[in-house]
Scaffold this motif. Structure first.
Motif, short mmCIF file in Angstrom:
data_model
loop_
_atom_site.label_atom_id
_atom_site.label_comp_id
_atom_site.label_asym_id
_atom_site.label_seq_id
_atom_site.Cartn_x
_atom_site.Cartn_y
_atom_site.Cartn_z
N TRP A 233 1.09 2.79 -3.42
CA TRP A 233 -0.12 3.02 -4.21
C TRP A 233 -0.24 4.47 -4.67
O TRP A 233 -0.70 4.74 -5.79
CB TRP A 233 -1.37 2.63 -3.42
CG TRP A 233 -1.58 1.16 -3.31
CD1 TRP A 233 -0.62 0.19 -3.32
CD2 TRP A 233 -2.84 0.47 -3.16
NE1 TRP A 233 -1.19 -1.06 -3.18
CE2 TRP A 233 -2.54 -0.91 -3.08
CE3 TRP A 233 -4.15 0.89 -3.07
CZ2 TRP A 233 -3.55 -1.87 -2.92
CZ3 TRP A 233 -5.16 -0.06 -2.91
CH2 TRP A 233 -4.85 -1.42 -2.85
N ARG B 281 -7.54 -4.75 0.48
CA ARG B 281 -6.56 -4.25 -0.49
C ARG B 281 -6.86 -4.76 -1.90
O ARG B 281 -6.83 -4.00 -2.87
CB ARG B 281 -5.15 -4.67 -0.06
CG ARG B 281 -4.60 -3.89 1.12
CD ARG B 281 -3.11 -4.12 1.28
NE ARG B 281 -2.80 -5.50 1.64
CZ ARG B 281 -2.70 -5.93 2.89
NH1 ARG B 281 -2.91 -5.09 3.90
NH2 ARG B 281 -2.39 -7.18 3.15
N TRP C 219 -7.80 -2.52 -5.16
CA TRP C 219 -6.85 -2.45 -6.27
C TRP C 219 -7.54 -2.77 -7.60
O TRP C 219 -7.28 -2.13 -8.61
CB TRP C 219 -5.69 -3.41 -6.02
CG TRP C 219 -4.59 -3.30 -7.04
CD1 TRP C 219 -4.27 -4.21 -8.01
CD2 TRP C 219 -3.66 -2.24 -7.18
NE1 TRP C 219 -3.20 -3.79 -8.74
CE2 TRP C 219 -2.79 -2.57 -8.26
CE3 TRP C 219 -3.45 -1.03 -6.51
CZ2 TRP C 219 -1.75 -1.74 -8.67
CZ3 TRP C 219 -2.41 -0.20 -6.92
CH2 TRP C 219 -1.59 -0.54 -7.98
N ALA D 21 -5.25 4.36 -4.30
CA ALA D 21 -4.87 4.80 -2.95
C ALA D 21 -6.04 5.50 -2.27
O ALA D 21 -6.27 5.32 -1.07
CB ALA D 21 -3.66 5.72 -3.03
N PRO E 191 0.80 -1.24 0.00
CA PRO E 191 0.00 0.00 0.00
C PRO E 191 0.83 1.28 0.00
O PRO E 191 0.38 2.30 -0.52
CB PRO E 191 -0.83 -0.12 1.28
CG PRO E 191 -0.96 -1.60 1.50
CD PRO E 191 0.35 -2.18 1.04
#
Length: 385
Positions: free
Chosen positions: A301, A340, A344, A309, A298
Motif C-alpha cells: 500500500w 482493509r 482502500w 496506507a 497491505p
C-alpha cells in the motif's frame, strides 16, 4: 459405538425425547485420509445421555439431525465441524460455539481442555486428538476420549453464557452464532493448486504448469487411495520438480522428495505429469495468480497508495485500542479484511452513516458496526479520507 440402523434408531428416539441443548462434536482423520469427512460423531443431551455414532457404518444421519433440529447445538470451534456434519445430513438452525464465546469473553486460551479446566475446574484426558479416527475398530481409550469431548460441553456453555451476560457481551455472541448457523457453505476453491506450499518460489508459467499437473495427479491418486495428498507427494517435492524441470526419471529421482524409496512406476507417473506440462503450448500455460478481489496486500500500500496506507495504519490502531479496552481479540471485534476494504475504498465523505453502511455491506454484524463505527470514522477523517 452406534454402527447399525437399529442402534441408530434408538439414539434418534432418545435424543428426540431429550431436553435442553445438544452437545455435538465430530472427529476427522486429517492427515491420514482424503478429504475432511467425519469418522465419529459424539452427542450428549439431558435425558438421552451420550452417544458415539459411526458415520462410516451409518452414513446418513439426517434422521438424527431432524430429531434435534429444534434444539440449540453446542459445539466447540463450530466452523471446523459444520462442513463434515453437513455432509452426513446434520445442519443446526441454532448453535452456541464455546470457543468463540471464550474469545469474546476475553479468555487467553480457548482450546476445549483449557476452557473446561479454567471455567469448570475439570481436567480432560489428553493424548488422542491427532490419531487416525478412520481406524476400525476404534480403541476403547479413544472412544473414552471422544465421549469426554461432549461430557461437559453444555455445562461449559451455561457458564460462558453467564460470563458473557455479566460482561454485557451476550448479545454480541448471539449475533455471531446466528451468523455461523446461517452462513452458506463455502464454494469450491478456484485453482487450489495455487495454494501449494512454497508456490512463491515458482515464477515462470511453464513451472506453474508443472505444479498444476503434479498437484492434479497427486489429488487423483490420493482420492483413489483415500489417503491424505501429503502422504502421496509432499508440496516441497512438487515445487522442487517445478523449479528443476527434470528431463527424465533419473533426474527426477535425484530431487528431494523423489528419493530411493520411490518405485519406478511412481517416478514414471510423476515424470509423465511433468512432461505433459512441458509439452503444453504457451496459450495453455497458467497465468500468474489473478489478482484477488478487493485491495492488494497491505505491504504494497505504501507504494501503490500512501494515503490508503495512512488510513489503514490509523484504523488498525483504533481497532486495536478498542479491542484491548473491550478485552476481546481484534479479529473478533471486526474482520481485518473488512478494515482493509474500508480503508482502500472509503466512503466520501466518511460520515458515521456512510461508514456504518459500508461495514454492513461488507458483512459486519450490528454489534460490530455499533462499536467500531465511531473509531473508524475518526481514523478516516483524521487521515483525510
Amino acid at each position: 459405538m452406534v454402527t447399525t440402523a437399529g442402534e441408530l434408531a434408538q439414539v434418534v428416539a432418545a435424543f428426540a425425547a431429550g431436553t435442553g441443548p445438544v452437545a455435538v462434536d465430530a472427529e476427522r482423520a486429517s492427515g491420514y485420509r482424503y478429504g475432511q469427512r467425519a469418522y465419529l460423531v459424539q452427542l450428549r443431551r439431558e435425558g438421552a445421555g451420550s452417544a458415539l455414532v459411526d458415520p462410516v457404518a451409518c452414513p446418513d444421519l439426517s434422521a438424527l439431525g431432524e430429531a434435534i433440529d429444534g434444539a440449540e447445538w453446542v459445539l466447540h470451534a463450530a466452523t471446523q465441524d459444520l462442513p463434515c456434519l453437513r455432509e452426513i445430513g446434520m445442519v443446526p438452525r441454532r448453535l452456541f460455539d464455546t470457543e468463540l464465546a471464550g474469545r469474546l469473553a476475553g479468555f487467553p486460551r480457548v482450546g476445549l481442555g483449557a476452557m473446561v479446566e479454567g471455567v469448570l475446574g475439570y481436567t480432560l484426558e489428553k493424548g488422542h486428538s491427532a490419531v487416525d479416527w478412520s481406524t476400525r475398530p476404534l480403541p476403547e481409550p479413544w472412544l473414552r476420549y471422544a465421549a469426554l469431548d461432549v461430557e461437559l460441553l453444555v455445562d461449559l456453555r451455561d457458564a460462558l453464557e453467564k460470563e458473557l451476560d455479566r460482561q454485557g457481551k451476550l448479545e454480541w455472541a448471539l449475533q455471531e452464532f446466528d451468523a455461523i448457523a446461517s452462513a452458506e457453505p463455502a464454494p469450491p476453491r478456484k485453482d487450489p493448486w495455487r495454494r501449494t506450499s512454497g508456490m512463491h518460489k515458482v515464477r515462470r508459467r511453464r513451472q506453474m504448469a508443472v505444479v498444476r499437473e503434479l498437484w492434479l495427479t497427486r489429488d487423483q491418486v490420493a482420492q483413489r487411495r483415500d489417503i491424505s495428498p501429503g502422504k502421496v507427494l509432499g508440496d516441497a517435492a512438487i515445487v522442487e520438480a517445478a523449479l528443476a524441470l527434470p528431463p527424465n526419471t533419473h533426474a527426477l529421482a535425484a530431487l528431494p522428495g523423489f528419493g530411493h524409496r520411490m518405485g519406478r512406476r511412481q517416478l514414471e507417473q510423476w515424470q509423465t505429469a511433468i512432461d505433459r506440462a512441458k509439452a503444453l503450448p504457451d496459450s495453455e500455460l497458467p497465468q500468474p495468480g489473478a489478482a484477488a478481489a478487493g485491495p492488494p496486500p497491505p505491504r504494497s500500500w505504501a507504494d501503490k497508495d500512501p494515503a490508503a496506507a495512512a488510513r489503514l495504519s490509523a484504523a488498525r490502531a483504533a481497532v486495536s485500542a478498542l479491542a484491548e479496552r473491550l478485552s476481546l481479540p481484534q479479529e473478533n471485534l471486526v474482520s481485518p479484511d473488512t478494515v482493509r476494504r474500508l480503508c482502500w475504498e472509503p466512503p466520501v465523505p466518511p460520515t458515521p452513516d456512510a461508514v456504518s453502511a459500508t461495514l454492513s455491506a461488507l458483512g459486519a454484524r450490528p454489534w460490530q458496526i455499533e462499536l467500531v463505527t465511531p473509531a473508524l470514522t475518526r481514523a478516516l477523517s483524521a487521515t483525510g479520507a
